[in-house]
Design an enzyme around this catalytic site. Structure first.
Site, mmCIF file in Angstrom:
data_model
loop_
_atom_site.group_PDB
_atom_site.id
_atom_site.type_symbol
_atom_site.label_atom_id
_atom_site.label_comp_id
_atom_site.label_asym_id
_atom_site.label_seq_id
_atom_site.Cartn_x
_atom_site.Cartn_y
_atom_site.Cartn_z
ATOM 1 N N ASP A 112 -3.965 -17.875 0.406
ATOM 2 C CA ASP A 112 -4.970 -18.520 -0.453
ATOM 3 C C ASP A 112 -5.741 -19.576 0.335
ATOM 4 O O ASP A 112 -6.967 -19.663 0.260
ATOM 5 C CB ASP A 112 -4.332 -19.113 -1.721
ATOM 6 C CG ASP A 112 -3.092 -19.947 -1.460
ATOM 7 O OD1 ASP A 112 -2.570 -19.934 -0.323
ATOM 8 O OD2 ASP A 112 -2.633 -20.635 -2.393
ATOM 9 N N TYR A 140 0.816 -1.214 0.000
ATOM 10 C CA TYR A 140 0.000 0.000 0.000
ATOM 11 C C TYR A 140 0.852 1.267 0.000
ATOM 12 O O TYR A 140 0.434 2.291 -0.526
ATOM 13 C CB TYR A 140 -0.907 0.031 1.236
ATOM 14 C CG TYR A 140 -2.278 -0.527 1.020
ATOM 15 C CD1 TYR A 140 -2.464 -1.863 0.687
ATOM 16 C CD2 TYR A 140 -3.403 0.280 1.171
ATOM 17 C CE1 TYR A 140 -3.733 -2.383 0.507
ATOM 18 C CE2 TYR A 140 -4.673 -0.228 0.988
ATOM 19 C CZ TYR A 140 -4.840 -1.554 0.653
ATOM 20 O OH TYR A 140 -6.097 -2.055 0.476
ATOM 21 N N ASP A 198 -12.846 -8.297 4.101
ATOM 22 C CA ASP A 198 -14.102 -8.209 3.345
ATOM 23 C C ASP A 198 -14.763 -9.579 3.275
ATOM 24 O O ASP A 198 -15.984 -9.712 3.413
ATOM 25 C CB ASP A 198 -13.852 -7.711 1.912
ATOM 26 C CG ASP A 198 -14.104 -6.216 1.764
ATOM 27 O OD1 ASP A 198 -13.956 -5.493 2.772
ATOM 28 O OD2 ASP A 198 -14.448 -5.770 0.656
ATOM 29 N N LYS A 231 2.236 -15.321 2.539
ATOM 30 C CA LYS A 231 2.437 -16.058 1.291
ATOM 31 C C LYS A 231 3.915 -16.427 1.256
ATOM 32 O O LYS A 231 4.660 -16.055 0.341
ATOM 33 C CB LYS A 231 1.994 -15.174 0.112
ATOM 34 C CG LYS A 231 1.931 -15.888 -1.217
ATOM 35 C CD LYS A 231 0.814 -16.902 -1.329
ATOM 36 C CE LYS A 231 0.941 -17.701 -2.617
ATOM 37 N NZ LYS A 231 0.005 -18.833 -2.711
ATOM 38 N N ASP A 284 -6.843 -6.570 3.841
ATOM 39 C CA ASP A 284 -7.906 -5.852 3.137
ATOM 40 C C ASP A 284 -8.873 -6.862 2.518
ATOM 41 O O ASP A 284 -10.096 -6.760 2.665
ATOM 42 C CB ASP A 284 -7.281 -4.976 2.042
ATOM 43 C CG ASP A 284 -8.329 -4.246 1.226
ATOM 44 O OD1 ASP A 284 -9.266 -3.697 1.833
ATOM 45 O OD2 ASP A 284 -8.220 -4.234 -0.019
HETATM 46 C C1 IPM Z 1 -10.623 -0.577 3.515
HETATM 47 C C2 IPM Z 1 -10.797 0.002 2.148
HETATM 48 C C3 IPM Z 1 -9.604 0.894 1.832
HETATM 49 C C4 IPM Z 1 -8.374 0.034 1.852
HETATM 50 C C5 IPM Z 1 -9.703 1.691 0.518
HETATM 51 C C6 IPM Z 1 -10.967 2.512 0.462
HETATM 52 C C7 IPM Z 1 -8.499 2.549 0.297
HETATM 53 O O1 IPM Z 1 -10.958 -0.999 1.197
HETATM 54 O O2 IPM Z 1 -10.566 0.190 4.499
HETATM 55 O O3 IPM Z 1 -10.558 -1.793 3.630
HETATM 56 O O4 IPM Z 1 -8.027 -0.593 0.833
HETATM 57 O O5 IPM Z 1 -7.727 -0.042 2.902
HETATM 58 MG MG MG Z 2 -11.123 -2.925 1.999
#
Ligand code: IPM
Ligand code: MG
Length: 357
Positions: free
Chosen positions: A223, A140, A251, A191, A247
């Site tokens: 993975d 990042y 999700d 990884k 990240d």
């Molecule tokens: C998160 C989001 C952010 C990230 C984006 C919006 C930059 O996806 O907070 O997980 O990738 O960290």
């Molecule tokens: Mg995110």
């Protein structure tokens, strides 16, 4: 000492969900909590008002605050802006500026919502995992990055992944400390079979683990972790991982919990100053319609009291109020099952305030 909160509503549904969190803050303040808050801009809203997604006024206020409460940033209105001015840059900028390296993303399944997960109830009922994502390093922020011509004369894009020893050490410590307060198990995700960065990460995690012999440490490739999260999610307690893997996995984990609209997060520095935000985005499709679920933001207020203000009992009170409204059957659209009555953002906020008593 009065705790100073900076509220950054952000874009699209951000102001709506923050409005409900403010109702909760007002209730707590009336009940004696020594807190005060001010508002600022971040993301697209900051670009609109001040020409930059993380403007100097916000920087100043953020540095002075004890904690920050954020709604959500980004959306189609800002998609065409140059990258340095996009809302996401504001988010990455404030994380880096305040050194918020430890991102706590708990994924918990509320009994009442176990049916709204896309996974079978028996796999997720009672699920309680903590994804701990390193937030200020990795690909990042790695340099160099950009565009160039490669040796064959082709244009290419590139980024750089790296982690330094102190960066891995400090996130590993947060993981082991957190595990001590839970089921004492940490799974470090990397990884290592491919990446040098991951090999180093694993080495350092193993070294730090020596200070925490009471905590069980395991390792998993990212993975496989992605697969195990949907195959047998309850095997995990604390998952610690780098910025990009975290990240993605967070999700994924959010879907186990039924709705992304239920999950709060905390991003902490070394002194537990933190920024608190729902993990969902700015949901442009439902913005301004009183449809968004404010519960993740309200639960983020709970995390703020727990981690930055050292008031776990207030956090429990908020969580219990949220549980109560779910038990009472209050549902926003995202968590409603077929046929269930749907209420709006404001009504949900009011229900939580009532449940706070
Ligand atoms: C998160 C989001 C952010 C990230 C984006 C919006 C930059 O996806 O907070 O997980 O990738 O960290
Ligand atoms: Mg995110």
């Amino acid at each position: 000492m009065t705790k100073k909160i900076l509220i950054l509503p952000g874009d699209y549904i951000g102001p709506e969900i923050l409005g409900e969190a403010v109702k909760v803050l007002e209730t707590l303040k009336r009940g004696g909590a020594d807190i005060a808050w001010t508002f600022g801009h971040l993301g697209g809203a900051a670009y609109d008002a001040e020409g930059h997604p993380y403007p100097p006024s916000t920087q100043k206020a953020a540095r002075e605050a004890d904690a920050i409460l954020l709604g959500a940033v980004g959306g189609p209105k800002y998609d065409e802006l140059p990258r340095e001015l996009r809302p996401e840059r504001g988010l990455l900028g404030i994380r880096k500026d305040l050194n918020l390296f430890a991102n706590l993303r708990p994924a918990r399944v509320y009994e009442e919502l176990a049916d709204s997960s896309s996974l079978k109830k028996e796999f997720i009922a009672g699920l309680d995992i903590l994804i701990l994502r390193e937030l200020t390093g990795d690909i990042y922020f790695g340099q160099p990055r950009g565009r160039r011509k490669n040796a064959d004369g082709h244009d290419e894009g590139f980024d750089t992944m790296h982690y330094s020893r102190p960066e891995v050490e400090r996130i590993a410590r947060v993981a082991f400390e957190a595990a001590r307060k839970r089921s004492k198990r940490v799974c470090s995700v990397d990884k290592e079979n491919v990446l040098d960065t991951s090999r180093f990460w694993r080495e350092v995690v193993v070294q730090v683990h020596k200070e925490y012999p009471d905590v069980e440490l395991s390792h998993m490739y990212v993975d496989n972790a992605a697969m195990q999260l949907v195959k047998k999610p309850k095997q995990f307690d604390v998952i610690v991982t780098g910025n990009i893997f975290g990240d993605i996995l967070s999700d994924e984990a959010s879907m186990l919990a039924g709705s992304i609209g239920m999950l709060p997060s905390a991003s902490l520095d070394a002194n537990n100053k933190g920024m608190y935000e729902p993990i969902h985005g700015s949901a442009p499709d439902i913005a301004g319609q009183n449809k968004a679920n404010p519960l993740a933001t309200i639960l983020s207020v709970g995390m703020m009291f727990k981690y930055s203000f050292n008031r776990p009992e207030v956090s429990d009170r908020i969580e219990n109020a949220v549980k109560k409204v779910l038990q009472q059957g209050h549902r926003t659209g995202d968590i409603a099952m077929k046929g269930e009555k749907i209420i709006g953002t404001r009504e949900m906020g009011d229900a939580v305030v009532a449940a706070l008593g």
